[in-house]
Scaffold this motif. Structure first.
Motif, PDB file in Angstrom:
ATOM      1  N   PRO A   1      47.836  15.178 -30.135  1.00 29.19           N
ATOM      2  CA  PRO A   1      47.432  15.859 -28.763  1.00 29.19           C
ATOM      3  C   PRO A   1      46.630  17.337 -29.146  1.00 29.19           C
ATOM      4  CG  PRO A   1      49.961  15.549 -29.260  1.00 29.19           C
ATOM      5  CD  PRO A   1      49.132  14.941 -30.247  1.00 29.19           C
ATOM      6  N   LEU A   2      47.475  17.826 -30.256  1.00 28.92           N
ATOM      7  CA  LEU A   2      46.824  19.288 -30.481  1.00 28.92           C
ATOM      8  C   LEU A   2      45.323  19.112 -30.484  1.00 28.92           C
ATOM      9  CD1 LEU A   2      47.821  21.922 -30.692  1.00 28.92           C
ATOM     10  CD2 LEU A   2      47.836  21.712 -33.197  1.00 28.92           C
ATOM     11  N   CYS A   3      44.738  17.948 -31.150  1.00 36.25           N
ATOM     12  CA  CYS A   3      43.320  17.746 -31.600  1.00 36.25           C
ATOM     13  C   CYS A   3      42.844  17.478 -30.348  1.00 36.25           C
ATOM     14  CB  CYS A   3      43.293  16.579 -32.655  1.00 36.25           C
ATOM     15  SG  CYS A   3      43.721  17.130 -34.060  1.00 36.25           S
ATOM     16  N   THR A   4      43.430  16.434 -29.426  1.00 39.84           N
ATOM     17  CA  THR A   4      42.902  16.393 -28.133  1.00 39.84           C
ATOM     18  C   THR A   4      42.601  17.537 -27.367  1.00 39.84           C
ATOM     19  OG1 THR A   4      43.963  14.087 -28.344  1.00 39.84           O
ATOM     20  CG2 THR A   4      42.757  14.810 -26.230  1.00 39.84           C
ATOM     21  N   ALA A   5      43.408  18.422 -27.314  1.00 38.44           N
ATOM     22  CA  ALA A   5      43.460  19.592 -26.651  1.00 38.44           C
ATOM     23  C   ALA A   5      42.196  20.420 -27.087  1.00 38.44           C
ATOM     24  CB  ALA A   5      44.868  20.667 -26.738  1.00 38.44           C
ATOM     25  N   GLY A   6      42.061  20.333 -28.437  1.00 38.22           N
ATOM     26  CA  GLY A   6      40.820  21.011 -28.835  1.00 38.22           C
ATOM     27  C   GLY A   6      39.601  20.296 -28.390  1.00 38.22           C
ATOM     28  N   TYR A   7      39.522  18.875 -28.192  1.00 38.16           N
ATOM     29  CA  TYR A   7      38.402  18.346 -27.789  1.00 38.16           C
ATOM     30  C   TYR A   7      38.236  18.679 -26.238  1.00 38.16           C
ATOM     31  CZ  TYR A   7      35.779  14.200 -25.637  1.00 38.16           C
ATOM     32  OH  TYR A   7      35.091  13.649 -24.938  1.00 38.16           O
ATOM     33  N   GLY A   8      39.308  18.969 -25.592  1.00 43.63           N
ATOM     34  CA  GLY A   8      39.012  19.268 -24.171  1.00 43.63           C
ATOM     35  C   GLY A   8      38.375  20.608 -24.151  1.00 43.63           C
ATOM     36  N   LEU A   9      38.545  21.770 -25.006  1.00 46.71           N
ATOM     37  CA  LEU A   9      38.187  23.132 -24.990  1.00 46.71           C
ATOM     38  C   LEU A   9      36.627  22.916 -25.665  1.00 46.71           C
ATOM     39  CD1 LEU A   9      41.009  25.285 -26.657  1.00 46.71           C
ATOM     40  CD2 LEU A   9      39.964  25.285 -24.258  1.00 46.71           C
ATOM     41  N   ALA A  10      36.636  22.142 -26.408  1.00 42.58           N
ATOM     42  CA  ALA A  10      35.091  22.148 -27.113  1.00 42.58           C
ATOM     43  C   ALA A  10      33.965  21.501 -25.988  1.00 42.58           C
ATOM     44  CB  ALA A  10      35.050  21.251 -28.336  1.00 42.58           C
ATOM     45  N   THR A  11      34.518  20.407 -25.257  1.00 41.78           N
ATOM     46  CA  THR A  11      33.774  19.911 -24.461  1.00 41.78           C
ATOM     47  C   THR A  11      33.714  20.161 -22.904  1.00 41.78           C
ATOM     48  OG1 THR A  11      35.201  18.058 -24.034  1.00 41.78           O
ATOM     49  CG2 THR A  11      33.625  17.772 -25.662  1.00 41.78           C
ATOM     50  N   TRP A  12      34.670  21.349 -22.641  1.00 43.64           N
ATOM     51  CA  TRP A  12      34.746  22.064 -21.444  1.00 43.64           C
ATOM     52  C   TRP A  12      35.400  20.951 -20.384  1.00 43.64           C
ATOM     53  CZ3 TRP A  12      34.737  27.208 -21.215  1.00 43.64           C
ATOM     54  CH2 TRP A  12      34.050  27.751 -22.236  1.00 43.64           C
ATOM     55  N   GLN A  13      36.292  20.459 -20.852  1.00 39.36           N
ATOM     56  CA  GLN A  13      36.944  19.211 -20.121  1.00 39.36           C
ATOM     57  C   GLN A  13      38.642  19.804 -19.977  1.00 39.36           C
ATOM     58  OE1 GLN A  13      35.786  15.062 -20.253  1.00 39.36           O
ATOM     59  NE2 GLN A  13      35.031  15.773 -22.169  1.00 39.36           N
TER      60      GLN A  13
END
Length: 432
Positions: free
Chosen positions: A164-176
């Motif tokens: 989940p911490l990495c998925t949160a980073g994915y959300g930030l990186a892709t502006w989602q």
């Protein structure tokens, strides 16, 4: 009493001082622990990126994030302010490093699709709370026991702190933002309920207080802890209820389609069940479905607790509309389809004739070869005889021989072929 004795932990309890020291050592993030965290974040991000559960599990196994979370729970349980501050600082530091590392990775990664491994971390619910809580119970009991076994790695996998911490980073990186909020909320759920499980277990196991709190302070701390737990818990209950309702809708909708959505002379081309909008879309092929039949089908929705569902019937190729024979467009389309069907049938007949002719030629060659072993090969096919006055169908054949046949044998072969293939006339050429 013997059964109750089996559940007692007294004989296997580790020395409290050793347990506290072990958790103290696991709290700090510097040197080896910090580098392991960074590498684990990269591994988990790669696993999410390529949708590989095995890689994600590997990252969970080597992640050191459990340390400061258990430190938070134990610090509150034994009233150790030093441990609590240290664990809190290192937890925030580790979460920040993990979030930054995963954001940088996904920002430079050429693969930006949200696979199932990522999507699974964006919708936390009450079940994730239960997993975190019972995982935390298993973790602190194993840490407090002399027989640790492989419980800690199992807890690390079950509670899944890294993904989940990495998925949160994915959300930030892709502006989602919805991905970021959902994944980070799951990370907080795991944090709060692992810490809560640690706190409760440590109190039940009667870990010694570092500083004995007075009753007023103890009550205040308990209120804060349980308030945080309740605030974290409430949204997950709503999301869990929503998942149960969606699963129920999916199940009822599938039963409805299977049992009721059957029309004579039609077959279901496509089925789409949308639990979010409570909508069922069915696409059929075949005869045009009458409005009365559709209305009757919709009236049966209430029998499956789908009264509020929106049922859409789409018809893929209902060109055989028997009630619209006087409609010019329908007649033109029907005629065109009939003509195409005739052309297909004619081509099929011709192709079938060619196959039959080939089979007949092979069989006749075998038969004539059995009678006249000197026959080397032959050609046999239908043709047309044309001159100025007539045009008629004939058969022609060319027979190559190893040895010559006399005139009587040639006549016998010709007559035999004419009878065998049922031809009025056959032209045979004998080649030596």
């Amino acid at each position: 009493m013997k059964i109750i004795d089996k559940f007692k932990l007294d004989r296997e309890k580790e020395n409290f001082r050793d347990v506290i020291e072990s958790i103290y050592n696991g709290v700090e993030f510097k040197g080896t622990n910090l580098w392991v965290l960074v590498f684990a974040i990269f591994i988990a991000s790669l696993g999410l990126n390529v949708n590989s559960p095995a890689v994600v599990i590997g990252a969970m196994l080597i992640s050191p994030l459990m340390g400061p979370i258990m430190g938070l729970g134990l610090g509150m349980a034994i009233n150790d302010l030093t441990l609590l501050k240290k664990a809190g600082y290192n937890y925030l530091f580790a979460a920040g490093v993990g979030l930054l590392t995963s954001t940088i990775y996904f920002a430079i990664s050429p693969i930006n699709d949200a696979h199932s491994e990522i999507l699974a971390r964006t919708s936390p619910n009450i079940y994730d709370v239960l997993i975190a809580f019972f995982g935390g119970l298993a973790g602190i009991i194993a840490t407090s026991s002399k027989l640790k076994g492989n419980v800690i790695p199992g807890v690390a996998i079950a509670t899944a702190l890294m993904p989940p911490l990495c998925t949160a980073g994915y959300g930030l990186a892709t502006w989602q933002l919805d991905y970021f909020l959902g994944a980070f909320y799951l990370f907080l759920i795991n944090t709060v309920f692992i810490a809560l499980a640690t706190l409760i277990t440590a109190r039940l196991l009667k870990f010694p207080f570092k500083v004995h709190p007075d009753e007023k302070e103890k009550t205040r701390v308990n209120r804060i802890v349980y308030a945080i737990a309740i605030v974290t818990l409430l949204p997950s209950i709503y999301f869990g209820y929503d998942i149960v309702q969606k699963n129920r809708f999916q199940k009822e909708a599938n039963q409805f389609v299977e049992n009721e959505a059957v029309f004579p002379n039609n077959f279901l081309l496509k089925k789409n069940i949308d639990a979010n909008s409570k909508e069922i879309t069915l696409t059929y092929g075949g005869l045009l479905i009458k409005d009365t039949a559709i209305s009757l089908l919709k009236s049966k929705l209430k029998n499956y607790d789908l009264a509020n569902c929106n049922l859409k019937i789409q018809q893929g190729f209902s060109y055989l509309n028997e009630t619209a024979k006087n409609n010019d467009k329908d007649n033109l389309l029907s005629n065109a389809l009939s003509e195409k069907a005739k052309q297909i049938e004619l081509l099929s007949y011709k192709l079938d004739s060619i196959y039959k002719q080939n089979d007949l030629s092979k069989q006749i060659y075998k038969e004539i070869k059995a009678q006249y072993p000197s026959v080397e090969n032959m050609i046999l096919q239908p043709s047309t005889l044309i001159n100025d006055s007539i045009q008629k169908n004939v058969w022609i054949s060319n027979i190559k021989l190893k040895q010559k046949l006399n005139a009587e044998e040639k006549t016998k072969v010709t007559n035999w072929l004419k009878v065998r293939i049922g031809a009025e006339q056959i032209l045979v050429n004998f080649e030596n």
